[in-house]
Design a protein around this motif. Structure first.
Motif, PDB file in Angstrom:
ATOM      1  N   TYR A   1      84.761   8.662  81.721  1.00  0.00           N
ATOM      2  CA  TYR A   1      84.948   9.054  81.789  1.00  0.00           C
ATOM      3  C   TYR A   1      84.723  11.130  81.799  1.00  0.00           C
ATOM      4  O   TYR A   1      84.307  10.907  80.506  1.00  0.00           O
ATOM      5  CB  TYR A   1      86.478   9.005  81.818  1.00  0.00           C
ATOM      6  CG  TYR A   1      87.069   8.067  82.253  1.00  0.00           C
ATOM      7  CD1 TYR A   1      86.326   7.018  81.015  1.00  0.00           C
ATOM      8  CD2 TYR A   1      87.456   7.613  83.082  1.00  0.00           C
ATOM      9  CE1 TYR A   1      86.902   5.619  81.095  1.00  0.00           C
ATOM     10  CE2 TYR A   1      88.373   6.208  83.223  1.00  0.00           C
ATOM     11  CZ  TYR A   1      87.847   5.013  82.317  1.00  0.00           C
ATOM     12  OH  TYR A   1      88.686   3.782  82.277  1.00  0.00           O
ATOM     13  N   TRP A   2      84.572  12.368  82.749  1.00  0.00           N
ATOM     14  CA  TRP A   2      85.059  13.973  82.406  1.00  0.00           C
ATOM     15  C   TRP A   2      86.299  13.920  83.046  1.00  0.00           C
ATOM     16  O   TRP A   2      87.321  13.848  84.097  1.00  0.00           O
ATOM     17  CB  TRP A   2      84.264  14.219  83.221  1.00  0.00           C
ATOM     18  CG  TRP A   2      82.958  14.286  83.300  1.00  0.00           C
ATOM     19  CD1 TRP A   2      81.415  13.382  83.254  1.00  0.00           C
ATOM     20  CD2 TRP A   2      82.321  14.852  81.701  1.00  0.00           C
ATOM     21  NE1 TRP A   2      80.347  14.382  82.690  1.00  0.00           N
ATOM     22  CE2 TRP A   2      81.274  15.268  81.360  1.00  0.00           C
ATOM     23  CE3 TRP A   2      83.147  16.208  80.908  1.00  0.00           C
ATOM     24  CZ2 TRP A   2      79.953  15.238  80.247  1.00  0.00           C
ATOM     25  CZ3 TRP A   2      82.503  16.476  79.981  1.00  0.00           C
ATOM     26  CH2 TRP A   2      81.150  15.654  79.500  1.00  0.00           C
ATOM     27  N   TYR A   3      86.717  14.397  82.415  1.00  0.00           N
ATOM     28  CA  TYR A   3      88.365  14.806  82.021  1.00  0.00           C
ATOM     29  C   TYR A   3      88.661  16.552  82.073  1.00  0.00           C
ATOM     30  O   TYR A   3      87.421  17.083  80.941  1.00  0.00           O
ATOM     31  CB  TYR A   3      89.431  14.346  81.164  1.00  0.00           C
ATOM     32  CG  TYR A   3      89.992  13.135  81.874  1.00  0.00           C
ATOM     33  CD1 TYR A   3      89.591  12.036  80.825  1.00  0.00           C
ATOM     34  CD2 TYR A   3      90.836  12.738  81.525  1.00  0.00           C
ATOM     35  CE1 TYR A   3      89.733  10.789  81.075  1.00  0.00           C
ATOM     36  CE2 TYR A   3      91.686  11.877  81.851  1.00  0.00           C
ATOM     37  CZ  TYR A   3      91.357  10.346  81.349  1.00  0.00           C
ATOM     38  OH  TYR A   3      91.805   9.487  81.526  1.00  0.00           O
ATOM     39  N   GLN A   4      89.537  17.636  82.758  1.00  0.00           N
ATOM     40  CA  GLN A   4      89.553  18.425  82.362  1.00  0.00           C
ATOM     41  C   GLN A   4      90.666  19.087  81.383  1.00  0.00           C
ATOM     42  O   GLN A   4      92.010  18.404  82.486  1.00  0.00           O
ATOM     43  CB  GLN A   4      90.087  19.326  83.841  1.00  0.00           C
ATOM     44  CG  GLN A   4      89.266  21.126  83.262  1.00  0.00           C
ATOM     45  CD  GLN A   4      89.805  21.831  84.995  1.00  0.00           C
ATOM     46  OE1 GLN A   4      91.081  21.434  85.299  1.00  0.00           O
ATOM     47  NE2 GLN A   4      88.955  22.433  84.990  1.00  0.00           N
ATOM     48  N   GLN A   5      91.253  19.562  80.602  1.00  0.00           N
ATOM     49  CA  GLN A   5      92.464  19.280  79.569  1.00  0.00           C
ATOM     50  C   GLN A   5      92.674  20.846  79.328  1.00  0.00           C
ATOM     51  O   GLN A   5      91.944  21.537  78.829  1.00  0.00           O
ATOM     52  CB  GLN A   5      92.774  19.406  78.646  1.00  0.00           C
ATOM     53  CG  GLN A   5      94.623  18.434  78.200  1.00  0.00           C
ATOM     54  CD  GLN A   5      94.286  18.204  77.184  1.00  0.00           C
ATOM     55  OE1 GLN A   5      93.728  17.632  76.216  1.00  0.00           O
ATOM     56  NE2 GLN A   5      95.443  17.850  77.564  1.00  0.00           N
ATOM     57  N   LYS A   6      94.304  21.722  79.755  1.00  0.00           N
ATOM     58  CA  LYS A   6      94.203  22.877  79.945  1.00  0.00           C
ATOM     59  C   LYS A   6      95.471  23.180  79.256  1.00  0.00           C
ATOM     60  O   LYS A   6      96.188  22.035  79.052  1.00  0.00           O
ATOM     61  CB  LYS A   6      94.845  23.974  81.088  1.00  0.00           C
ATOM     62  CG  LYS A   6      93.234  23.939  82.172  1.00  0.00           C
ATOM     63  CD  LYS A   6      93.772  24.889  83.312  1.00  0.00           C
ATOM     64  CE  LYS A   6      92.217  24.862  83.959  1.00  0.00           C
ATOM     65  NZ  LYS A   6      92.983  25.834  85.214  1.00  0.00           N
ATOM     66  N   SER A   7      95.642  23.985  78.785  1.00  0.00           N
ATOM     67  CA  SER A   7      96.664  24.002  77.360  1.00  0.00           C
ATOM     68  C   SER A   7      98.257  23.453  78.034  1.00  0.00           C
ATOM     69  O   SER A   7      98.450  24.098  78.357  1.00  0.00           O
ATOM     70  CB  SER A   7      96.531  25.563  76.799  1.00  0.00           C
ATOM     71  OG  SER A   7      98.098  25.501  76.484  1.00  0.00           O
ATOM     72  N   SER A   8      98.773  22.237  77.176  1.00  0.00           N
ATOM     73  CA  SER A   8     100.177  21.766  77.244  1.00  0.00           C
ATOM     74  C   SER A   8      99.742  20.724  78.319  1.00  0.00           C
ATOM     75  O   SER A   8     100.891  21.095  78.790  1.00  0.00           O
ATOM     76  CB  SER A   8     100.942  23.278  76.968  1.00  0.00           C
ATOM     77  OG  SER A   8     100.806  23.601  75.789  1.00  0.00           O
ATOM     78  N   GLN A   9      99.100  20.850  79.206  1.00  0.00           N
ATOM     79  CA  GLN A   9      98.935  19.986  80.130  1.00  0.00           C
ATOM     80  C   GLN A   9      98.681  18.477  79.640  1.00  0.00           C
ATOM     81  O   GLN A   9      97.915  18.217  78.988  1.00  0.00           O
ATOM     82  CB  GLN A   9      98.452  20.546  81.341  1.00  0.00           C
ATOM     83  CG  GLN A   9      99.269  21.620  81.508  1.00  0.00           C
ATOM     84  CD  GLN A   9      98.404  23.180  83.496  1.00  0.00           C
ATOM     85  OE1 GLN A   9      97.735  21.970  83.824  1.00  0.00           O
ATOM     86  NE2 GLN A   9      98.292  24.017  83.513  1.00  0.00           N
ATOM     87  N   ALA A  10      98.566  17.884  80.600  1.00  0.00           N
ATOM     88  CA  ALA A  10      98.248  16.026  80.803  1.00  0.00           C
ATOM     89  C   ALA A  10      96.088  16.264  81.546  1.00  0.00           C
ATOM     90  O   ALA A  10      96.032  17.534  81.951  1.00  0.00           O
ATOM     91  CB  ALA A  10      98.694  15.869  81.636  1.00  0.00           C
TER      92      ALA A  10
ATOM     93  N   TYR B   1      86.687  20.149  78.327  1.00  0.00           N
ATOM     94  CA  TYR B   1      86.214  19.167  79.222  1.00  0.00           C
ATOM     95  C   TYR B   1      86.122  18.034  77.767  1.00  0.00           C
ATOM     96  O   TYR B   1      85.508  17.820  76.652  1.00  0.00           O
ATOM     97  CB  TYR B   1      84.881  19.893  79.795  1.00  0.00           C
ATOM     98  CG  TYR B   1      85.678  20.789  81.100  1.00  0.00           C
ATOM     99  CD1 TYR B   1      86.007  21.697  80.397  1.00  0.00           C
ATOM    100  CD2 TYR B   1      86.529  20.014  82.232  1.00  0.00           C
ATOM    101  CE1 TYR B   1      85.760  22.576  81.604  1.00  0.00           C
ATOM    102  CE2 TYR B   1      86.100  21.036  82.932  1.00  0.00           C
ATOM    103  CZ  TYR B   1      86.256  22.291  82.969  1.00  0.00           C
ATOM    104  OH  TYR B   1      86.966  23.553  83.724  1.00  0.00           O
ATOM    105  N   LEU B   2      86.611  16.663  78.804  1.00  0.00           N
ATOM    106  CA  LEU B   2      86.782  16.045  77.553  1.00  0.00           C
ATOM    107  C   LEU B   2      86.214  14.583  78.365  1.00  0.00           C
ATOM    108  O   LEU B   2      86.462  14.502  79.460  1.00  0.00           O
ATOM    109  CB  LEU B   2      88.245  15.024  77.693  1.00  0.00           C
ATOM    110  CG  LEU B   2      89.061  16.157  76.679  1.00  0.00           C
ATOM    111  CD1 LEU B   2      90.830  15.477  76.471  1.00  0.00           C
ATOM    112  CD2 LEU B   2      88.889  15.936  75.029  1.00  0.00           C
ATOM    113  N   CYS B   3      85.007  14.057  77.743  1.00  0.00           N
ATOM    114  CA  CYS B   3      84.081  13.026  77.826  1.00  0.00           C
ATOM    115  C   CYS B   3      85.181  11.698  77.129  1.00  0.00           C
ATOM    116  O   CYS B   3      85.433  12.056  75.933  1.00  0.00           O
ATOM    117  CB  CYS B   3      83.018  13.082  77.740  1.00  0.00           C
ATOM    118  SG  CYS B   3      81.669  12.119  78.366  1.00  0.00           S
ATOM    119  N   ALA B   4      85.087  10.960  77.916  1.00  0.00           N
ATOM    120  CA  ALA B   4      85.558   8.967  76.956  1.00  0.00           C
ATOM    121  C   ALA B   4      85.286   8.446  78.112  1.00  0.00           C
ATOM    122  O   ALA B   4      84.206   7.999  79.513  1.00  0.00           O
ATOM    123  CB  ALA B   4      87.260   9.142  77.248  1.00  0.00           C
TER     124      ALA B   4
END
Lengths: 114, 109
Positions: A33-42, A89-92
């Protein structure tokens, strides 16, 4: 130790300059998976692969592309980064089998766009 | 639409107990996860519930009521290192995780 590795940990790019983020895993998991996460967001799911089956989330901008050349590696390409793309950017990964679909995360790449 | 609600921020005292609530409305349900995320770091898995009831794991417990669309994470004997964001995530009928925005937990001495 089996793990999810992301490189680089910090990436600085200029507005409009293409950038590639990489992820590798030693867990031999089917799903990445690739996720994008901004501050204080899911975390926001951008893409996921089940083996080589690619799934693009409906609201993922066209500016983002992904490649998974083999089981172990996955790349996120941002063709023309804008200021709004600055994020973590988070990889899982997950096994994709079994009863519990726990996701294992890499340490993330923090992208800064100047 | 799909929605996960949890409080934005909570404050608790070292050594005390805190309960972080999560309510959800999703298309299908295949389980609920709690993750811990320290500032600037990636989420790490804490717990998983798919059946109603309480799952206990050391100082952390997680509860699920599917009929109410409700879960909570209970942290006992709080330590300063527990200061983090706690994210609730539901696996929907497509086996995708729907994430809450997280609850920032501040521990005071």
């Amino acid at each position: 130790d089996a793990m999810v590795i992301q490189n680089p940990r910090y990436q600085v790019t200029q507005f409009g300059k293409p950038v590639t983020l990489s992820c590798s895993q030693t867990l031999n998991h089917n799903v990445m998976y690739w996720y994008q996460q901004k501050s204080s967001q899911a975390p926001k799911l951008l893409f996921h692969y089940y083996d080589k089956d690619f799934n693009n989330e409906a609201d993922t901008p066209d500016n983002f592309q992904s490649r998974r050349p083999n089981t172990s590696f996955c790349f996120l390409d941002i063709r023309s980064p804008g200021l709004g793309d600055a994020a973590m950017y988070l990889c899982a990964t997950s096994s994709g089998t079994g009863d519990v679909n726990e996701q294992f995360f890499g340490p993330g790449t923090r992208l800064t766009v100047l | 639409g799909q929605n996960i609600d949890q409080p934005t921020e909570m404050t608790a005292t070292e050594g005390a107990i805190v309960q972080i609530n999560c309510t959800y409305q999703t298309s299908g349900f295949n389980g609920l996860f709690w993750y811990q995320q320290h500032a600037g770091e990636a989420p790490t898995f804490l717990s998983y519930n798919v059946l109603d009831g309480l799952e206990e794991k050391g100082r952390f417990s997680s509860f699920l009521s599917r009929s109410k669309g409700y879960s909570y994470l209970l942290l006992k004997e709080l330590q300063m290192k527990d200061s983090a964001s706690y994210l609730c995530a539901v696996e929907d009928s497509n086996y995708q995780l729907i994430w809450g925005a997280g609850t920032k937990l501040i521990i005071k001495p």
